[in-house]
Design an enzyme around this catalytic site. Structure first.
Site, PDB file in Angstrom:
ATOM      1  N   LYS A 104       0.842  -1.210   0.000  1.00  0.00           N
ATOM      2  CA  LYS A 104       0.000   0.000   0.000  1.00  0.00           C
ATOM      3  C   LYS A 104       0.876   1.258   0.000  1.00  0.00           C
ATOM      4  O   LYS A 104       0.583   2.229  -0.701  1.00  0.00           O
ATOM      5  CB  LYS A 104      -0.959   0.005   1.196  1.00  0.00           C
ATOM      6  CG  LYS A 104      -2.116  -0.986   1.022  1.00  0.00           C
ATOM      7  CD  LYS A 104      -3.289  -0.616   1.912  1.00  0.00           C
ATOM      8  CE  LYS A 104      -4.401  -1.648   1.897  1.00  0.00           C
ATOM      9  NZ  LYS A 104      -5.305  -1.562   0.742  1.00  0.00           N
ATOM     10  N   SER A 124      -9.332  -1.803   5.105  1.00  0.00           N
ATOM     11  CA  SER A 124     -10.362  -2.122   6.100  1.00  0.00           C
ATOM     12  C   SER A 124      -9.825  -1.996   7.505  1.00  0.00           C
ATOM     13  O   SER A 124     -10.593  -1.951   8.453  1.00  0.00           O
ATOM     14  CB  SER A 124     -10.927  -3.531   5.936  1.00  0.00           C
ATOM     15  OG  SER A 124     -10.421  -4.226   4.880  1.00  0.00           O
ATOM     16  N   HIS A 145     -13.932   3.894   2.732  1.00  0.00           N
ATOM     17  CA  HIS A 145     -14.141   2.471   2.982  1.00  0.00           C
ATOM     18  C   HIS A 145     -15.477   2.057   2.390  1.00  0.00           C
ATOM     19  O   HIS A 145     -16.532   2.426   2.906  1.00  0.00           O
ATOM     20  CB  HIS A 145     -14.092   2.241   4.503  1.00  0.00           C
ATOM     21  CG  HIS A 145     -14.173   0.821   4.923  1.00  0.00           C
ATOM     22  ND1 HIS A 145     -14.660   0.438   6.143  1.00  0.00           N
ATOM     23  CD2 HIS A 145     -13.831  -0.322   4.289  1.00  0.00           C
ATOM     24  CE1 HIS A 145     -14.609  -0.881   6.240  1.00  0.00           C
ATOM     25  NE2 HIS A 145     -14.108  -1.363   5.126  1.00  0.00           N
ATOM     26  N   ASN A 148     -18.746  -4.510   0.247  1.00  0.00           N
ATOM     27  CA  ASN A 148     -18.920  -5.479  -0.823  1.00  0.00           C
ATOM     28  C   ASN A 148     -20.305  -6.132  -0.763  1.00  0.00           C
ATOM     29  O   ASN A 148     -20.676  -6.625   0.306  1.00  0.00           O
ATOM     30  CB  ASN A 148     -17.826  -6.552  -0.667  1.00  0.00           C
ATOM     31  CG  ASN A 148     -17.846  -7.585  -1.766  1.00  0.00           C
ATOM     32  OD1 ASN A 148     -18.228  -7.303  -2.887  1.00  0.00           O
ATOM     33  ND2 ASN A 148     -17.444  -8.799  -1.438  1.00  0.00           N
TER      34      ASN A 148
HETATM   35  P1  NAD Z   1      -8.352  -8.447  -3.969  1.00  0.00           P
HETATM   36  O1  NAD Z   1      -7.205  -9.321  -3.612  1.00  0.00           O
HETATM   37  O2  NAD Z   1      -9.618  -9.040  -4.500  1.00  0.00           O
HETATM   38  O3  NAD Z   1      -7.860  -7.370  -5.066  1.00  0.00           O
HETATM   39  C1  NAD Z   1      -6.650  -6.676  -5.018  1.00  0.00           C
HETATM   40  C2  NAD Z   1      -6.187  -6.420  -6.445  1.00  0.00           C
HETATM   41  O4  NAD Z   1      -5.044  -5.558  -6.413  1.00  0.00           O
HETATM   42  C3  NAD Z   1      -5.762  -7.697  -7.198  1.00  0.00           C
HETATM   43  O5  NAD Z   1      -6.450  -7.783  -8.430  1.00  0.00           O
HETATM   44  C4  NAD Z   1      -4.265  -7.499  -7.400  1.00  0.00           C
HETATM   45  O6  NAD Z   1      -3.760  -8.079  -8.611  1.00  0.00           O
HETATM   46  C5  NAD Z   1      -4.164  -5.974  -7.438  1.00  0.00           C
HETATM   47  N1  NAD Z   1      -2.828  -5.477  -7.203  1.00  0.00           N
HETATM   48  C6  NAD Z   1      -1.805  -6.051  -6.506  1.00  0.00           C
HETATM   49  N2  NAD Z   1      -0.703  -5.258  -6.561  1.00  0.00           N
HETATM   50  C7  NAD Z   1      -1.042  -4.168  -7.286  1.00  0.00           C
HETATM   51  C8  NAD Z   1      -0.329  -3.002  -7.700  1.00  0.00           C
HETATM   52  N3  NAD Z   1       0.935  -2.800  -7.359  1.00  0.00           N
HETATM   53  N4  NAD Z   1      -0.997  -2.094  -8.457  1.00  0.00           N
HETATM   54  C9  NAD Z   1      -2.279  -2.289  -8.806  1.00  0.00           C
HETATM   55  N5  NAD Z   1      -2.998  -3.383  -8.455  1.00  0.00           N
HETATM   56  C10 NAD Z   1      -2.386  -4.304  -7.703  1.00  0.00           C
HETATM   57  O7  NAD Z   1      -8.628  -7.557  -2.681  1.00  0.00           O
HETATM   58  P2  NAD Z   1     -10.000  -6.841  -2.249  1.00  0.00           P
HETATM   59  O8  NAD Z   1     -10.849  -7.814  -1.500  1.00  0.00           O
HETATM   60  O9  NAD Z   1     -10.557  -6.112  -3.409  1.00  0.00           O
HETATM   61  O10 NAD Z   1      -9.439  -5.819  -1.138  1.00  0.00           O
HETATM   62  C11 NAD Z   1      -8.730  -4.664  -1.515  1.00  0.00           C
HETATM   63  C12 NAD Z   1      -8.685  -3.713  -0.345  1.00  0.00           C
HETATM   64  O11 NAD Z   1     -10.013  -3.391   0.062  1.00  0.00           O
HETATM   65  C13 NAD Z   1      -8.000  -4.270   0.900  1.00  0.00           C
HETATM   66  O12 NAD Z   1      -7.351  -3.230   1.550  1.00  0.00           O
HETATM   67  C14 NAD Z   1      -9.174  -4.785   1.731  1.00  0.00           C
HETATM   68  O13 NAD Z   1      -8.855  -4.809   3.118  1.00  0.00           O
HETATM   69  C15 NAD Z   1     -10.199  -3.720   1.441  1.00  0.00           C
HETATM   70  N6  NAD Z   1     -11.591  -4.119   1.621  1.00  0.00           N
HETATM   71  C16 NAD Z   1     -12.040  -5.340   1.213  1.00  0.00           C
HETATM   72  C17 NAD Z   1     -13.389  -5.658   1.381  1.00  0.00           C
HETATM   73  C18 NAD Z   1     -13.932  -6.999   0.902  1.00  0.00           C
HETATM   74  O14 NAD Z   1     -15.059  -7.343   1.288  1.00  0.00           O
HETATM   75  N7  NAD Z   1     -13.235  -7.742   0.066  1.00  0.00           N
HETATM   76  C19 NAD Z   1     -14.283  -4.728   1.946  1.00  0.00           C
HETATM   77  C20 NAD Z   1     -13.796  -3.468   2.332  1.00  0.00           C
HETATM   78  C21 NAD Z   1     -12.453  -3.175   2.170  1.00  0.00           C
END
Ligand code: NAD
Length: 296
Positions: A104, A124, A145, A148
């Site tokens: 990040k 999150s 934030h 999903n």
């Molecule tokens: P995910 O793993 O589904 O997606 C992350 C994406 O980022 C992947 O497609 C990956 O290839 C890409 N990625 C990796 N390195 C990268 C880079 N250098 N540049 C650009 N893209 C890159 O994850 P997610 O579930 O979408 O979660 C993402 C964020 O959102 C996290 O911080 C998570 O805590 C937060 N979040 C998730 C949820 C949930 O329900 N899944 C809800 C709220 C917040």
């Protein structure tokens, strides 16, 4: 061509095209924004493209928009490979890469080099003040934030860091309003508002199962019918993932206080691989969609 939204440029960036990034890109596109979606993985990029199309097709089939309009909006989403390729000066760039601090920090520094008006993270659990160390001007950085699935859940929790400006909070609220979302403004504190509140109820429900107060099904039925919650805390925990719940509980127990300490039952279920919906078994048996009476 769709109508342009009422923001400075009508152009936004989303970095990371996973579960959340695709959803966020979709809602901005459907509000008429031009969206630059950053995804370095070829497979993830084509999955993202497919999800955008399927989601729009679903909206068309439910008569929420015409196929022509949906195509027009989707043609406004461009998938690019790296944050360094983002155009300079976008309205906002939202970071949605996996929950790893080093990743990040690197991605946020790349985003800051493209000088968007606002930089947001969808973390999150991480501290906004810690992540702010990656950007040049922490005044224009905050948390947005999303939940999903992003296209159906209306809340965006806006997390204000110690150095976030009032102007940036206003920009975040205006952007959220432009995509049909409602905001809750929260200070940078562990678990923000949503995870913290949600977990209190989930952990208490798990303790009640542990103590034999009631079955998971009865606890969920009580809260959904008596208090009109759309879903019970144990079913929701299964959907979120019991391992995810356990991680957050441990984190909040260390930062907020021992009332977040994970119940033994939760630890045992995770240790034996009963993670909820994703493993097929948690408080409910997801293979048959029935109650798992052995959860206790
Ligand atoms: P995910 O793993 O589904 O997606 C992350 C994406 O980022 C992947 O497609 C990956 O290839 C890409 N990625 C990796 N390195 C990268 C880079 N250098 N540049 C650009 N893209 C890159 O994850 P997610 O579930 O979408 O979660 C993402 C964020 O959102 C996290 O911080 C998570 O805590 C937060 N979040 C998730 C949820 C949930 O329900 N899944 C809800 C709220 C917040």
């Amino acid at each position: 061509m769709p109508d342009r939204p009422v923001t400075e440029t009508g152009r936004v960036g989303v970095v990371g095209a996973g579960t959340m990034g695709v959803g966020i890109a979709y809602v901005f596109a459907m509000a008429g924004f031009e969206v630059f979606l950053v995804e370095p993985g070829a497979e993830a990029a084509s999955r993202a493209q497919a999800t955008l199309k399927e989601t729009a097709a679903g909206a068309v089939s439910r008569a929420k928009m015409t196929a022509e309009k949906a195509d027009g909006y989707l043609s406004q989403v461009r998938i690019i490979k790296g944050a360094t390729e983002l155009p300079v000066g976008l309205d906002v760039v939202i970071e949605t890469v996996p929950e790893r601090l080093d990743l990040k920090m690197k991605v946020l520094a790349d985003i800051a080099n493209r000088a968007p008006r606002l930089i947001a993270t969808n973390t999150s659990s991480m501290s906004i003040d810690v992540l702010a160390g990656a950007v040049r001007d922490p005044a224009c950085f905050l948390g947005m934030h999303f939940f999903n699935p992003v296209w159906s859940l209306k809340l965006v929790e806006v997390i204000r860091g110690a150095k976030t400006s009032a102007d940036s909070v206003e920009r975040a609220q205006a952007l959220a309003a432009a995509i049909g979302k409602t905001t809750a403004i929260v200070a940078d504190s562990p678990g923000f508002a949503t995870s913290r509140l949600d977990l209190v109820q989930a952990l208490e429900a798990i303790r009640m199962v542990e103590e034999g107060v009631a079955s998971p099904e009865d606890i969920d039925r009580a809260i959904t019918i008596a208090y009109r919650h759309p879903i019970g805390p144990l079913r929701l925990s299964d959907m979120v993932g019991l391992d995810v719940r356990l991680d957050i509980a441990r984190q909040l127990a260390g930062t907020i206080g021992p009332h977040f300490a994970p119940p033994q039952l939760l630890q045992d279920m995770v240790a034996r691989g009963d993670l909820g919906q994703k493993s097929g078994r948690g408080f409910y048996d997801w293979a048959t969609e029935t109650i798992n009476s052995n959860a206790g």
